[in-house]
Structures are given as structure tokens and as C-alpha cells.
Design a protein around this motif. Structure first.
Motif, PDB file in Angstrom:
ATOM      1  N   SER A  50       0.838  -1.212   0.089  1.00  0.00           N
ATOM      2  CA  SER A  50      -0.102  -0.136   0.050  1.00  0.00           C
ATOM      3  C   SER A  50       1.069   1.267  -0.099  1.00  0.00           C
ATOM      4  O   SER A  50       0.374   2.234  -0.378  1.00  0.00           O
ATOM      5  CB  SER A  50      -1.021   0.004   1.072  1.00  0.00           C
ATOM      6  OG  SER A  50      -0.255   0.075   2.284  1.00  0.00           O
ATOM      7  N   GLN A  82      -4.197   6.177   8.033  1.00  0.00           N
ATOM      8  CA  GLN A  82      -3.755   5.466   6.729  1.00  0.00           C
ATOM      9  C   GLN A  82      -3.280   4.194   7.343  1.00  0.00           C
ATOM     10  O   GLN A  82      -3.230   2.990   6.766  1.00  0.00           O
ATOM     11  CB  GLN A  82      -3.197   6.299   5.698  1.00  0.00           C
ATOM     12  CG  GLN A  82      -3.631   7.278   5.076  1.00  0.00           C
ATOM     13  CD  GLN A  82      -2.776   8.323   4.455  1.00  0.00           C
ATOM     14  OE1 GLN A  82      -1.812   8.625   4.955  1.00  0.00           O
ATOM     15  NE2 GLN A  82      -3.061   8.682   3.293  1.00  0.00           N
ATOM     16  N   GLY A  96      -5.303   1.772   9.037  1.00  0.00           N
ATOM     17  CA  GLY A  96      -6.281   1.070   8.221  1.00  0.00           C
ATOM     18  C   GLY A  96      -5.714  -0.089   7.390  1.00  0.00           C
ATOM     19  O   GLY A  96      -6.144  -1.247   7.318  1.00  0.00           O
ATOM     20  N   THR A  97      -4.326   0.124   7.021  1.00  0.00           N
ATOM     21  CA  THR A  97      -3.719  -0.941   6.352  1.00  0.00           C
ATOM     22  C   THR A  97      -3.307  -2.076   7.297  1.00  0.00           C
ATOM     23  O   THR A  97      -3.717  -3.387   6.721  1.00  0.00           O
ATOM     24  CB  THR A  97      -2.419  -0.293   5.864  1.00  0.00           C
ATOM     25  OG1 THR A  97      -2.537   0.779   5.005  1.00  0.00           O
ATOM     26  CG2 THR A  97      -1.415  -1.143   5.171  1.00  0.00           C
ATOM     27  N   GLU A 149      -4.973  -2.960   9.770  1.00  0.00           N
ATOM     28  CA  GLU A 149      -6.388  -3.653  10.081  1.00  0.00           C
ATOM     29  C   GLU A 149      -6.691  -4.508   8.927  1.00  0.00           C
ATOM     30  O   GLU A 149      -7.244  -5.772   9.124  1.00  0.00           O
ATOM     31  CB  GLU A 149      -7.324  -2.749  10.350  1.00  0.00           C
ATOM     32  CG  GLU A 149      -7.281  -2.097  11.707  1.00  0.00           C
ATOM     33  CD  GLU A 149      -8.377  -1.032  11.911  1.00  0.00           C
ATOM     34  OE1 GLU A 149      -8.705  -0.383  11.118  1.00  0.00           O
ATOM     35  OE2 GLU A 149      -8.693  -0.934  13.206  1.00  0.00           O
ATOM     36  N   SER A 150      -6.700  -3.918   7.734  1.00  0.00           N
ATOM     37  CA  SER A 150      -6.913  -4.915   6.515  1.00  0.00           C
ATOM     38  C   SER A 150      -6.058  -6.226   6.486  1.00  0.00           C
ATOM     39  O   SER A 150      -6.519  -7.356   6.109  1.00  0.00           O
ATOM     40  CB  SER A 150      -6.711  -4.010   5.162  1.00  0.00           C
ATOM     41  OG  SER A 150      -7.409  -2.904   5.186  1.00  0.00           O
ATOM     42  N   VAL A 151      -4.626  -5.954   6.764  1.00  0.00           N
ATOM     43  CA  VAL A 151      -3.852  -7.347   6.840  1.00  0.00           C
ATOM     44  C   VAL A 151      -4.308  -8.304   7.874  1.00  0.00           C
ATOM     45  O   VAL A 151      -4.317  -9.423   7.562  1.00  0.00           O
ATOM     46  CB  VAL A 151      -2.447  -6.798   6.839  1.00  0.00           C
ATOM     47  CG1 VAL A 151      -1.710  -8.183   6.885  1.00  0.00           C
ATOM     48  CG2 VAL A 151      -1.813  -6.004   5.477  1.00  0.00           C
ATOM     49  N   ASP A 183      -7.220  -8.680   9.297  1.00  0.00           N
ATOM     50  CA  ASP A 183      -8.564  -9.129   8.766  1.00  0.00           C
ATOM     51  C   ASP A 183      -8.361 -10.123   7.884  1.00  0.00           C
ATOM     52  O   ASP A 183      -8.972 -11.423   7.792  1.00  0.00           O
ATOM     53  CB  ASP A 183      -9.535  -7.971   8.311  1.00  0.00           C
ATOM     54  CG  ASP A 183      -9.961  -7.181   9.496  1.00  0.00           C
ATOM     55  OD1 ASP A 183      -9.873  -7.467  10.542  1.00  0.00           O
ATOM     56  OD2 ASP A 183     -10.629  -5.903   9.014  1.00  0.00           O
ATOM     57  N   ALA A 184      -7.402  -9.949   6.629  1.00  0.00           N
ATOM     58  CA  ALA A 184      -7.198 -10.774   5.787  1.00  0.00           C
ATOM     59  C   ALA A 184      -6.417 -12.427   6.331  1.00  0.00           C
ATOM     60  O   ALA A 184      -6.934 -13.226   6.064  1.00  0.00           O
ATOM     61  CB  ALA A 184      -6.355 -10.448   4.689  1.00  0.00           C
ATOM     62  N   ASP A 186      -9.283 -14.167   8.109  1.00  0.00           N
ATOM     63  CA  ASP A 186     -10.345 -14.746   7.351  1.00  0.00           C
ATOM     64  C   ASP A 186      -9.637 -15.890   6.471  1.00  0.00           C
ATOM     65  O   ASP A 186     -10.411 -16.628   5.548  1.00  0.00           O
ATOM     66  CB  ASP A 186     -10.815 -13.625   6.218  1.00  0.00           C
ATOM     67  CG  ASP A 186     -11.663 -12.538   6.856  1.00  0.00           C
ATOM     68  OD1 ASP A 186     -12.161 -12.904   7.991  1.00  0.00           O
ATOM     69  OD2 ASP A 186     -11.925 -11.477   6.160  1.00  0.00           O
TER      70      ASP A 186
END
Length: 125
Positions: A3, A98, A101-102, A104-106, A108-109, A112
Motif C-alpha cells: 500500500s 492510513q 487501516g492498512t 487492520e486490512s492485513v 482481517d485478511a 479470514d
């Protein structure tokens, strides 16, 4: 890292063993232990801050999933995922939202199943 918001990062086991990371970036055990404790008890974190590779960071926020600390305009985000802890550094012009958020996205991935940690690996794969 893709990112551009997190420039340096590491993936560690819940015990602090580093699985992966940016070349030259190592989270030392003596830095990891207080970090891991801070996910459950923030009192020392807010009193003493967080040290990472000899650099001192001031605690901005902490909860059982994420720790955010700053040193001037740069900062560190520590994020708990299912079977690992992510540590990422950000520097201007990147902002804290920023970077968070990055991370958190990783996380979450990972949670999941998009990314697999060593603990998730199936010997049949």
C-alpha cells in the motif's frame, strides 16, 4: 507494504518469534514482551511507552487488538491477528489513520484465511 502506507513491518508469533519481516528489521524479544503484555494491560504502556529497536515511542491508544504509538511524526502500529502479531512502522507523509487501516486490512485478511501463517499450514499442502 504494498500500500505504501507501512514502510517497515514484521510478522511474529504470539510468543515473539519473527516469521517474516522487512529486510534488516527485527523485533527483539525484549521489545516484544512489553508489547505483548500491553495488549492485555495498558498501564505500563501509557506510563513508559514502547521501545522498538532502540527507539522510544509514546503510547497514543491501545486495546486488546491494536496498539498505536508515536515518535514525532512517525509511528508504530502493533496489531493482533488470529495466530500472529503484526508490527508496522509509518513515516510522513503517511497519516496514522492510513497506517492503522492498512494494518487492520492485513490482520482481517489473516483472520479470514486469505494469508496463512506457519501455525495455519496444513502438512498436506
Amino acid at each position: 507494504l504494498g500500500s505504501g502506507f507501512i514502510t517497515t513491518a514484521a510478522v511474529l508469533s504470539p510468543e515473539g518469534v519473527q516469521f517474516a519481516g522487512t529486510v534488516g528489521f527485527k523485533v527483539l524479544k525484549e521489545d516484544f514482551d512489553p508489547m505483548a503484555k500491553a495488549f492485555h494491560d495498558h498501564s505500563d504502556l501509557f506510563r513508559r511507552g514502547l521501545t522498538l529497536n532502540g527507539k522510544k515511542y509514546v503510547a497514543i491508544s491501545a486495546n486488546p487488538r491494536i496498539i498505536h504509538c508515536k515518535s514525532g511524526p512517525s509511528g508504530v502500529i502493533c496489531m493482533r491477528a488470529l495466530h500472529c502479531v503484526l508490527v508496522g512502522l509509518y513515516f510522513p507523509p503517511v497519516t496514522a489513520p492510513q497506517a492503522v487501516g492498512t494494518m487492520e486490512s492485513v490482520a482481517d485478511a489473516i483472520n479470514d484465511g486469505v494469508y496463512r501463517t506457519e501455525k495455519d499450514a496444513d502438512p498436506q499442502d
